[in-house]
Design a protein around this motif. Structure first.
Motif, PDB file in Angstrom:
ATOM      1  N   MET A   1      36.392 -49.365  35.627  1.00 10.77           N
ATOM      2  CA  MET A   1      36.510 -48.354  36.680  1.00 10.77           C
ATOM      3  C   MET A   1      35.397 -47.333  36.535  1.00 10.77           C
ATOM      4  O   MET A   1      35.179 -46.772  35.462  1.00 10.77           O
ATOM      5  CB  MET A   1      37.876 -47.660  36.593  1.00 10.77           C
ATOM      6  CG  MET A   1      38.078 -46.589  37.641  1.00 10.77           C
ATOM      7  SD  MET A   1      39.716 -45.839  37.509  1.00 10.77           S
ATOM      8  CE  MET A   1      39.591 -44.609  38.790  1.00 10.77           C
ATOM      9  N   LYS A   2      34.670 -47.093  37.608  1.00 10.78           N
ATOM     10  CA  LYS A   2      33.565 -46.144  37.567  1.00 10.78           C
ATOM     11  C   LYS A   2      34.079 -44.704  37.540  1.00 10.78           C
ATOM     12  O   LYS A   2      35.107 -44.384  38.129  1.00 10.78           O
ATOM     13  CB  LYS A   2      32.650 -46.340  38.774  1.00 10.78           C
ATOM     14  CG  LYS A   2      31.884 -47.658  38.761  1.00 10.78           C
ATOM     15  CD  LYS A   2      30.943 -47.742  39.946  1.00 10.78           C
ATOM     16  CE  LYS A   2      30.153 -49.042  39.913  1.00 10.78           C
ATOM     17  NZ  LYS A   2      29.224 -49.151  41.059  1.00 10.78           N
ATOM     18  N   LEU A   3      33.327 -43.844  36.844  1.00  7.99           N
ATOM     19  CA  LEU A   3      33.698 -42.434  36.706  1.00  7.99           C
ATOM     20  C   LEU A   3      32.621 -41.569  37.350  1.00  7.99           C
ATOM     21  O   LEU A   3      31.427 -41.740  37.082  1.00  7.99           O
ATOM     22  CB  LEU A   3      33.851 -42.071  35.222  1.00  7.99           C
ATOM     23  CG  LEU A   3      34.188 -40.623  34.902  1.00  7.99           C
ATOM     24  CD1 LEU A   3      35.599 -40.297  35.381  1.00  7.99           C
ATOM     25  CD2 LEU A   3      34.076 -40.364  33.396  1.00  7.99           C
ATOM     26  N   GLY A   4      33.028 -40.657  38.244  1.00  6.99           N
ATOM     27  CA  GLY A   4      32.073 -39.743  38.870  1.00  6.99           C
ATOM     28  C   GLY A   4      31.795 -38.574  37.937  1.00  6.99           C
ATOM     29  O   GLY A   4      32.718 -37.852  37.540  1.00  6.99           O
ATOM     30  N   PRO A 170      31.914 -47.607  32.472  1.00  8.18           N
ATOM     31  CA  PRO A 170      32.188 -47.665  31.028  1.00  8.18           C
ATOM     32  C   PRO A 170      31.352 -48.757  30.360  1.00  8.18           C
ATOM     33  O   PRO A 170      31.109 -49.811  30.955  1.00  8.18           O
ATOM     34  CB  PRO A 170      33.683 -47.982  30.952  1.00  8.18           C
ATOM     35  CG  PRO A 170      34.231 -47.544  32.270  1.00  8.18           C
ATOM     36  CD  PRO A 170      33.130 -47.788  33.269  1.00  8.18           C
ATOM     37  N   LEU A 171      30.921 -48.508  29.138  1.00  4.42           N
ATOM     38  CA  LEU A 171      30.139 -49.489  28.400  1.00  4.42           C
ATOM     39  C   LEU A 171      31.064 -50.558  27.812  1.00  4.42           C
ATOM     40  O   LEU A 171      32.235 -50.278  27.524  1.00  4.42           O
ATOM     41  CB  LEU A 171      29.358 -48.796  27.284  1.00  4.42           C
ATOM     42  CG  LEU A 171      28.217 -47.880  27.737  1.00  4.42           C
ATOM     43  CD1 LEU A 171      27.693 -47.064  26.568  1.00  4.42           C
ATOM     44  CD2 LEU A 171      27.096 -48.681  28.369  1.00  4.42           C
ATOM     45  N   PRO A 172      30.569 -51.762  27.618  1.00  4.12           N
ATOM     46  CA  PRO A 172      31.415 -52.831  27.052  1.00  4.12           C
ATOM     47  C   PRO A 172      31.859 -52.504  25.629  1.00  4.12           C
ATOM     48  O   PRO A 172      31.124 -51.871  24.861  1.00  4.12           O
ATOM     49  CB  PRO A 172      30.496 -54.059  27.074  1.00  4.12           C
ATOM     50  CG  PRO A 172      29.106 -53.514  27.159  1.00  4.12           C
ATOM     51  CD  PRO A 172      29.205 -52.233  27.922  1.00  4.12           C
ATOM     52  N   MET A 298      27.760 -35.897  22.330  1.00  8.52           N
ATOM     53  CA  MET A 298      28.643 -37.000  21.951  1.00  8.52           C
ATOM     54  C   MET A 298      29.965 -36.915  22.713  1.00  8.52           C
ATOM     55  O   MET A 298      30.509 -37.946  23.132  1.00  8.52           O
ATOM     56  CB  MET A 298      28.907 -36.954  20.441  1.00  8.52           C
ATOM     57  CG  MET A 298      27.705 -37.300  19.572  1.00  8.52           C
ATOM     58  SD  MET A 298      27.176 -39.018  19.732  1.00  8.52           S
ATOM     59  CE  MET A 298      28.621 -39.868  19.115  1.00  8.52           C
ATOM     60  N   GLN A 299      30.468 -35.699  22.906  1.00  5.92           N
ATOM     61  CA  GLN A 299      31.752 -35.526  23.589  1.00  5.92           C
ATOM     62  C   GLN A 299      31.704 -36.023  25.030  1.00  5.92           C
ATOM     63  O   GLN A 299      32.542 -36.822  25.459  1.00  5.92           O
ATOM     64  CB  GLN A 299      32.173 -34.056  23.558  1.00  5.92           C
ATOM     65  CG  GLN A 299      32.717 -33.601  22.212  1.00  5.92           C
ATOM     66  CD  GLN A 299      33.111 -32.140  22.235  1.00  5.92           C
ATOM     67  OE1 GLN A 299      32.281 -31.251  22.392  1.00  5.92           O
ATOM     68  NE2 GLN A 299      34.392 -31.871  22.066  1.00  5.92           N
ATOM     69  N   TRP A 304      32.273 -40.253  29.337  1.00 14.13           N
ATOM     70  CA  TRP A 304      31.642 -41.011  30.430  1.00 14.13           C
ATOM     71  C   TRP A 304      31.840 -42.515  30.257  1.00 14.13           C
ATOM     72  O   TRP A 304      32.182 -43.221  31.198  1.00 14.13           O
ATOM     73  CB  TRP A 304      30.148 -40.714  30.475  1.00 14.13           C
ATOM     74  CG  TRP A 304      29.784 -39.384  31.026  1.00 14.13           C
ATOM     75  CD1 TRP A 304      30.612 -38.406  31.477  1.00 14.13           C
ATOM     76  CD2 TRP A 304      28.461 -38.868  31.180  1.00 14.13           C
ATOM     77  NE1 TRP A 304      29.894 -37.317  31.891  1.00 14.13           N
ATOM     78  CE2 TRP A 304      28.579 -37.568  31.732  1.00 14.13           C
ATOM     79  CE3 TRP A 304      27.195 -39.367  30.906  1.00 14.13           C
ATOM     80  CZ2 TRP A 304      27.464 -36.782  32.014  1.00 14.13           C
ATOM     81  CZ3 TRP A 304      26.092 -38.584  31.184  1.00 14.13           C
ATOM     82  CH2 TRP A 304      26.229 -37.293  31.740  1.00 14.13           C
ATOM     83  N   TYR A 305      31.560 -42.995  29.033  1.00 14.75           N
ATOM     84  CA  TYR A 305      31.452 -44.434  28.814  1.00 14.75           C
ATOM     85  C   TYR A 305      32.701 -45.059  28.185  1.00 14.75           C
ATOM     86  O   TYR A 305      32.655 -46.188  27.703  1.00 14.75           O
ATOM     87  CB  TYR A 305      30.218 -44.720  27.963  1.00 14.75           C
ATOM     88  CG  TYR A 305      28.937 -44.270  28.625  1.00 14.75           C
ATOM     89  CD1 TYR A 305      28.477 -44.861  29.797  1.00 14.75           C
ATOM     90  CD2 TYR A 305      28.182 -43.235  28.095  1.00 14.75           C
ATOM     91  CE1 TYR A 305      27.307 -44.447  30.416  1.00 14.75           C
ATOM     92  CE2 TYR A 305      27.009 -42.804  28.718  1.00 14.75           C
ATOM     93  CZ  TYR A 305      26.576 -43.417  29.869  1.00 14.75           C
ATOM     94  OH  TYR A 305      25.420 -42.995  30.490  1.00 14.75           O
ATOM     95  N   GLY A 306      33.810 -44.310  28.162  1.00 15.55           N
ATOM     96  CA  GLY A 306      35.076 -44.883  27.734  1.00 15.55           C
ATOM     97  C   GLY A 306      35.171 -45.153  26.240  1.00 15.55           C
ATOM     98  O   GLY A 306      35.788 -46.138  25.835  1.00 15.55           O
TER      99      GLY A 306
END
Length: 331
Positions: A1-4, A170-172, A298-299, A304-306
């Motif tokens: 799911m994409k995050l704005g 999100p990154l894999p 980092m936070q 952002w990337y799950g």
């Protein structure tokens, strides 16, 4: 799911003489508006009376020169003051201070309304400016432009920060975890090999140490000759070199923090990170402020990337070896 998410891009800009004059005048109008609104608020607090607040629109009636500048910049000055007072009343910051033209940095923010801020190749269109401003755009902008902040250092170096609304995927997952602690010499120490090196920043730091040593020697020579430092051309030339190296080292540190934080979030799903108080005392190539900047990045990148980010408080009196501490954090 994409995050704005809201993402900022900062570029160096090269305005011509007329554009520089516009920016400097806008800085002054924004500063004047902020200070006038702050004075009105201070009077209101002193008299303990709730009044209809002063606004940029009301100020324009008494000070017609404000009509010549970007109205959105004045509106943002009001919003910034309101935010400053919210932070003050919620005990997150001190009482708001007057802005001064003696500050090294001056800035103003304007909003993108109906495509008033956009790029044309390597040039930028801004509200109230009919001509395009040359930009050193070192990376492409994605998403929708929300606002632009123009800033200047000593009225000579000009920059623009573009705030965009982007969709981030999100990154894999890689089922990997890592523990990170603060290192005053290298910034980060981990229980795994780190993906990014800071060789450029360390090399510049060595050059800076040599340059500062030369500056000290020249200062002593000038003092022996009983010449004012402002009149010593060789000393001033070396002072300029030192200042240039300081700016370069700062840029390299920020770049290193950006790259390191992204690669760690990309490579690891669970990250344990040391929590350090603001008043901690350390000495080395990197400061507690650098560490907190790294932690902030980092936070929001983990969000952002799950990825998962966990804070671990370590005792300053813990005498165990570093590998054991890292093993404890990552276990």
């Amino acid at each position: 799911m994409k995050l704005g998410v809201l993402k900022a891009y900062k570029f160096r800009i090269y305005p011509n003489g007329q554009q520089k004059q516009f920016f400097i005048e806008t800085f002054g109008c924004v500063r004047f508006t902020y200070n006038q609104l702050l004075k009105a608020k201070m009077d209101e607090l002193a008299n303990k009376e709730v009044k209809l607040g002063l606004t940029p629109a009301k100020l324009k009636k008494d000070y017609p020169f404000l009509k010549e500048t970007d109205s959105l910049a004045l509106a943002n000055a009001q919003r910034n003051l309101e935010r400053a007072f919210r932070n003050y009343f919620q005990k997150r910051a001190g009482f708001p201070k007057m802005k001064t033209k003696k500050s090294i940095w001056q800035s103003y923010t304007t909003n993108n309304q109906q495509h008033t801020i956009y790029f044309v190749e390597d040039q930028l269109k801004l509200p109230k400016l009919k001509s395009l401003v040359p930009v050193k755009q070192h990376r492409a902008i994605k998403g929708t432009i929300k606002s632009a902040t123009i800033s200047a250092k000593n009225g000579t170096e000009f920059y623009v920060s573009i705030l965009c609304l982007e969709e981030v995927e999100p990154l894999p997952k890689k089922q990997q975890k890592i523990a990170l602690i603060f290192d005053p010499q290298l910034l980060v120490q981990a229980n795994h090999s780190l993906p990014v090196a800071c060789t450029h920043a360390l090399a510049t730091l060595q050059k800076l140490a040599r340059a500062e040593n030369k500056l000290t020697i020249k200062a002593k020579a000038v003092k022996r000759k009983k010449i004012l430092l402002n009149n010593a051309r060789n000393y001033q030339k070396q002072k300029g070199k030192v200042a240039k190296l300081y700016r370069l080292h700062g840029c390299q540190k920020r770049e290193y923090i950006d790259q390191m934080s992204y690669h760690l979030v990309k490579q690891y799903d669970t990250i344990y990170i040391e929590k350090i108080s603001e008043d901690a005392q350390v000495s080395g190539n990197y400061t507690i402020s650098d560490w907190h900047q790294f932690v902030r990045k980092m936070q929001y990148k983990a969000k952002w990337y799950g990825k998962e980010l966990h804070f671990v408080a370590l005792s300053a009196t813990d005498n165990r070896k570093m590998p054991e501490l890292l093993a404890q954090m990552g276990s």
